[in-house]
Design an enzyme around this catalytic site. Structure first.
Site, mmCIF file in Angstrom:
data_model
loop_
_atom_site.group_PDB
_atom_site.id
_atom_site.type_symbol
_atom_site.label_atom_id
_atom_site.label_comp_id
_atom_site.label_asym_id
_atom_site.label_seq_id
_atom_site.Cartn_x
_atom_site.Cartn_y
_atom_site.Cartn_z
ATOM 1 N N CYS A 1 0.934 -1.516 -0.065
ATOM 2 C CA CYS A 1 0.206 -0.011 -0.223
ATOM 3 C C CYS A 1 0.473 1.661 -0.165
ATOM 4 C CB CYS A 1 -1.004 0.004 1.406
ATOM 5 S SG CYS A 1 -1.839 -1.173 1.732
ATOM 6 N N LYS B 1 13.923 -15.166 -9.575
ATOM 7 C CA LYS B 1 13.453 -13.800 -10.746
ATOM 8 C C LYS B 1 12.873 -14.308 -11.736
ATOM 9 C CE LYS B 1 14.441 -10.829 -9.468
ATOM 10 N NZ LYS B 1 15.083 -10.863 -7.478
ATOM 11 N N GLU C 1 8.950 -14.954 -10.659
ATOM 12 C CA GLU C 1 8.467 -13.103 -10.085
ATOM 13 C C GLU C 1 7.564 -13.227 -11.289
ATOM 14 O OE1 GLU C 1 10.468 -10.904 -6.099
ATOM 15 O OE2 GLU C 1 11.851 -11.583 -8.449
ATOM 16 N N TRP D 1 -2.947 -3.076 -1.228
ATOM 17 C CA TRP D 1 -2.011 -4.157 -1.213
ATOM 18 C C TRP D 1 -3.036 -5.246 -0.754
ATOM 19 C CZ3 TRP D 1 0.120 -8.373 0.800
ATOM 20 C CH2 TRP D 1 -0.092 -9.469 0.029
ATOM 21 N N LYS E 1 6.571 -4.325 -3.393
ATOM 22 C CA LYS E 1 7.787 -4.352 -3.444
ATOM 23 C C LYS E 1 9.116 -4.657 -1.670
ATOM 24 C CE LYS E 1 12.086 -2.466 -5.351
ATOM 25 N NZ LYS E 1 12.412 -3.775 -5.713
ATOM 26 N N ARG F 1 5.206 -0.132 -6.014
ATOM 27 C CA ARG F 1 5.364 -0.800 -5.269
ATOM 28 C C ARG F 1 4.333 -1.987 -4.440
ATOM 29 N NH1 ARG F 1 6.369 2.709 -0.201
ATOM 30 N NH2 ARG F 1 5.156 1.643 1.489
ATOM 31 N N HIS G 1 18.217 -36.283 -5.323
ATOM 32 C CA HIS G 1 17.419 -36.680 -3.978
ATOM 33 C C HIS G 1 16.065 -36.183 -4.281
ATOM 34 C CE1 HIS G 1 20.443 -38.636 -2.315
ATOM 35 N NE2 HIS G 1 21.493 -36.717 -3.194
ATOM 36 N N GLU H 1 18.800 -17.877 -6.776
ATOM 37 C CA GLU H 1 17.859 -15.902 -6.790
ATOM 38 C C GLU H 1 17.624 -16.315 -8.482
ATOM 39 O OE1 GLU H 1 17.222 -13.443 -5.969
ATOM 40 O OE2 GLU H 1 17.067 -12.088 -7.060
ATOM 41 N N ASN I 1 -2.048 2.550 5.584
ATOM 42 C CA ASN I 1 -1.238 0.828 5.163
ATOM 43 C C ASN I 1 -0.630 0.323 6.305
ATOM 44 O OD1 ASN I 1 -1.012 2.310 2.948
ATOM 45 N ND2 ASN I 1 1.429 2.676 3.446
ATOM 46 N N GLY I 2 -0.509 -1.009 6.508
ATOM 47 C CA GLY I 2 -0.076 -1.251 7.698
ATOM 48 C C GLY I 2 -1.579 -2.451 8.180
HETATM 49 C C1 G6P Z 1 9.370 -8.351 -1.727
HETATM 50 C C2 G6P Z 1 10.085 -8.220 -3.118
HETATM 51 C C3 G6P Z 1 11.074 -8.984 -2.934
HETATM 52 C C4 G6P Z 1 12.138 -8.708 -1.519
HETATM 53 C C5 G6P Z 1 12.098 -8.931 -0.593
HETATM 54 C C6 G6P Z 1 12.204 -8.542 0.679
HETATM 55 O O1 G6P Z 1 9.105 -9.714 -2.087
HETATM 56 O O2 G6P Z 1 9.086 -8.258 -3.895
HETATM 57 O O3 G6P Z 1 11.706 -8.204 -4.046
HETATM 58 O O4 G6P Z 1 13.196 -9.098 -1.817
HETATM 59 O O5 G6P Z 1 10.062 -8.580 -0.527
HETATM 60 O O6 G6P Z 1 12.182 -7.047 0.588
HETATM 61 P P1 G6P Z 1 13.517 -6.358 1.457
HETATM 62 O O7 G6P Z 1 13.130 -4.622 1.670
HETATM 63 O O8 G6P Z 1 13.565 -7.043 2.784
HETATM 64 O O9 G6P Z 1 14.689 -6.717 0.930
#
Ligand code: G6P
Length: 619
Positions: free
Chosen positions: A2, A496, A499, A75, A614, A27, A515, A492, A101-102
């Site tokens: 949010c 990626k 996502e 969100w 984000k 975000r 395994h 990672e 927000n929250g």
């Molecule tokens: C969300 C984002 C990721 C990020 C994660 C942790 O899931 O989409 O890209 O790695 O949060 O966020 P931070 O700001 O704590 O690194």
């Protein structure tokens, strides 16, 4: 997640609010809304599901006038993303509108109490409870809005950043925070009038003013049209606003000719890492200078253990950090998912160091993990990108990664910035502990400084990925495999891809693949191997053979000049040679490009992938 924007001053609020919402789009959100008070004292609220552009369409034929307003991107947490649940929410009498927000944890209890007082609710949200509670407090205690907010929030359990408008009082904007950030921008318009901007981060504010006040937890602020800013906390103590100057620039928030922020941020990595390293390495003396470590040297010399807490991509960089710090500085390092750590009653000793790795510095679980460390008396260290963020402020020491704002939801330059910073930290501790020979220490510092140029080389020498990626848009699964330092890179790479392309992908330690995941391998299954001519090269070659004999498609990341793995592969990405510990900084680059190009070929919204946020400010 949010986002909040607010404005009070002499200008029209609506264009500022909409622009601010666009700045916050990165975000992640699923509905948006705006509220202004016009000259006739009407409190107008407009909302739309989907993008901010849909809200603008809806507002085109409406009265959007007024020089005070609040706006929100939501969100969804409580209740589906529709216009009823979208913010702003209106109080029962219609006198207040509020954005939030929250999460309010005791909203059910509060709602029942308010229902007993005759309040009715139209949404499924926890937020509507807040606006009704504030109105109820204001009416029953005959007080002004500022006081009512302060009194009402004493009954609220949970996290919030809120902003409220009052129809009867268009000269004042009230906001409050606990556990969810809010920034107040203090500006002056063209005619010299003082004005206030509000944002859940600084991005909607930076083009108007660089002077900001970061609201602290449990603070309530009153912004008055006369230019007065008053802050009080939940314990009734008046606070003096602390002014900060933003270092963020507007250029950093724009795409600069790239089709997406993600691609811009991938290509920014050489310069971002130069900035990350700058000032931390004394070039002539070949020495690492990290005041965050040297100022607390004793803590690191006597540390029993380091526990790194993080989420998402930051968790992957933490894992690379573990491998490096253990190897270089000989301290046991544990890497924890912050969300698991905070709830499982972990053993934490006072001579432990808890490090939070977080790009945003606002991830709710990572912040809570730090707070748990604090309760147990551990030393707290933050590795964040966003200056002044909650985690940066909640820790006793730390190192900013300084890679500039990351707008794309899929983290790229923050990952390489975190890995680089963790390597600098490992080197700084190793220096204090004398766990590396001088020769090795200087050699690693020399090599780390070459990494930005080697990333540039990697970007320039893997240009065909956009074409190649077209072949994989049909795939339903991908496997990413690596060993040692490259196992986290496999994780990672898989994250990626899933996502932003929504293709299922798994990252695995290459040997562990036997395994389980090997059962999935057939001629349809692309397997991406991170196979530099370093470390366990021969072992990885055997793992590739195992996949090849099951007809899996091999995509590999190889060291420039490699013949063996290249010949075994259907496609190869090349990287320059470097030390094992720095290979992740190079090997991740083609994987970022691969996921970007597969996703764009599938027509995905790479900067704002579905359902993702984000900055995850709810647990
Ligand atoms: C969300 C984002 C990721 C990020 C994660 C942790 O899931 O989409 O890209 O790695 O949060 O966020 P931070 O700001 O704590 O690194």
């Amino acid at each position: 997640m949010c986002g909040i924007v607010g404005y009070i001053g002499e200008q029209e609020a609506y264009p500022i609010l909409i622009k601010g919402l666009h700045r916050l789009e990165y975000r992640g959100y699923d509905s948006a809304g705006v509220s202004m008070i016009n000259a006739k004292h009407d409190l107008n609220i407009y909302k739309a599901t989907g993008k901010v552009a849909a809200l603008e369409d809806k507002c085109a034929a409406e009265d959007t006038t007024g020089n005070i307003g609040i706006a929100h991107t939501r969100w969804a947490t409580h209740g589906e993303p529709n216009t009823v649940n979208a913010h702003p929410h209106r109080s029962q009498s219609g006198n207040l509108s509020l954005v939030h927000n929250g999460i309010i944890e005791n909203y059910k209890t509060l709602r029942t109490k308010l229902e007993n007082e005759g309040y009715t609710f139209c949404s499924d949200t926890d937020t509507e409870v807040l606006v009704q509670l504030i109105e109820y407090t204001q009416k029953s205690q005959q007080c002004d809005l500022f006081t009512a907010v302060q009194r009402a929030l004493k009954h609220v359990v949970g996290a919030y950043a809120i902003a409220i408008l009052e129809k009867e009082n268009p000269d004042q904007l009230v906001c409050a925070r606990k556990g969810s950030p809010l920034v107040i921008g203090v500006g002056t318009d063209a005619r010299g009038h003082k004005e206030f901007y509000l944002g859940s981060d600084a991005t909607p504010i930076v083009e108007y003013t660089k002077q900001v006040v970061y609201l602290k937890d449990e603070e309530i602020a009153l912004m008055d049209r006369s230019g007065k800013l008053e802050i009080i906390n939940l314990s009734n103590v008046h606070q003096t606003p602390e002014m900060h100057i933003l270092s963020l620039s507007l250029d950093e928030l724009e795409k600069g000719g790239y089709p997406h922020f993600m691609l811009k941020e991938i290509w920014e990595q050489p310069n971002a890492l130069r900035t990350c390293i700058r000032g931390r390495i004394h070039v002539q003396a070949k020495d690492v200078l990290l005041s965050g470590i040297t100022d607390h040297k004793e803590k690191f010399l006597n540390a029993r253990r380091i526990i790194i807490c993080a989420c998402g991509t930051s968790w992957h960089s933490a894992l690379i950090g573990k491998y490096f710090i253990e190897e270089a500085a000989q301290i046991p390092v544990e890497v924890e998912y912050a969300s698991e750590f905070r709830y499982r009653n972990p053993v934490i000793y006072p001579d432990d160091i808890v490090i939070a790795v977080s790009q945003s510095g606002e991830t709710a679980d990572t912040l809570a993990a730090i707070q748990l460390g604090e309760q147990k008396g551990a030393f707290l260290y933050g590795i964040c990108n966003v200056i002044g963020s909650s985690i940066a402020r909640a820790t006793q020491s730390g190192t900013y990664i300084h890679v500039g704002p990351e707008i794309g939801v899929a983290s790229t330059k923050a990952f390489t910035g975190q890995v680089t910073t963790l390597c600098l930290i490992g080197l700084a501790i190793a220096k204090e502990k004398h766990t590396l020979s001088d020769e090795m220490y200087h050699m690693l510092i020399d090599e780390l400084q070459t990494i930005p140029d080697k990333i540039q080389w990697t970007l320039e020498n893997n240009q065909g990925i956009d074409q190649f990626a077209q072949m994989f848009t049909y795939c339903r699964n991908f496997l990413f495999l690596g060993r040692g330092y490259n196992y986290p890179v496999a994780l990672e790479g898989a994250l990626k891809l899933k996502e932003i392309s929504y293709i299922h992908a798994e990252g695995y330690p290459a040997a562990e693949m036997k395994h389980g995941p090997i059962a999935l391998v057939d001629e349809e299954m692309p397997c991406v191997f991170i196979a530099p001519k370093r470390g366990m090269y021969d072992k990885v070659v055997s793992n590739i053979q195992e996949i090849k004999s099951r007809k899996g498609k091999i995509i590999s990341v190889v060291t420039e000049g490699d013949k063996i793995v290249s010949d075994m592969s259907d496609y190869t990405f090349v990287i320059p040679d470097t030390r094992d510990c720095f290979v992740p900084l190079l090997a991740v680059i083609p994987l970022q490009l691969l996921s970007y190009y597969v996703a764009t070929a599938k027509g995905r919204n790479v900067d704002q992938p579905r359902n993702l946020a984000k900055s995850v400010t709810v647990e």
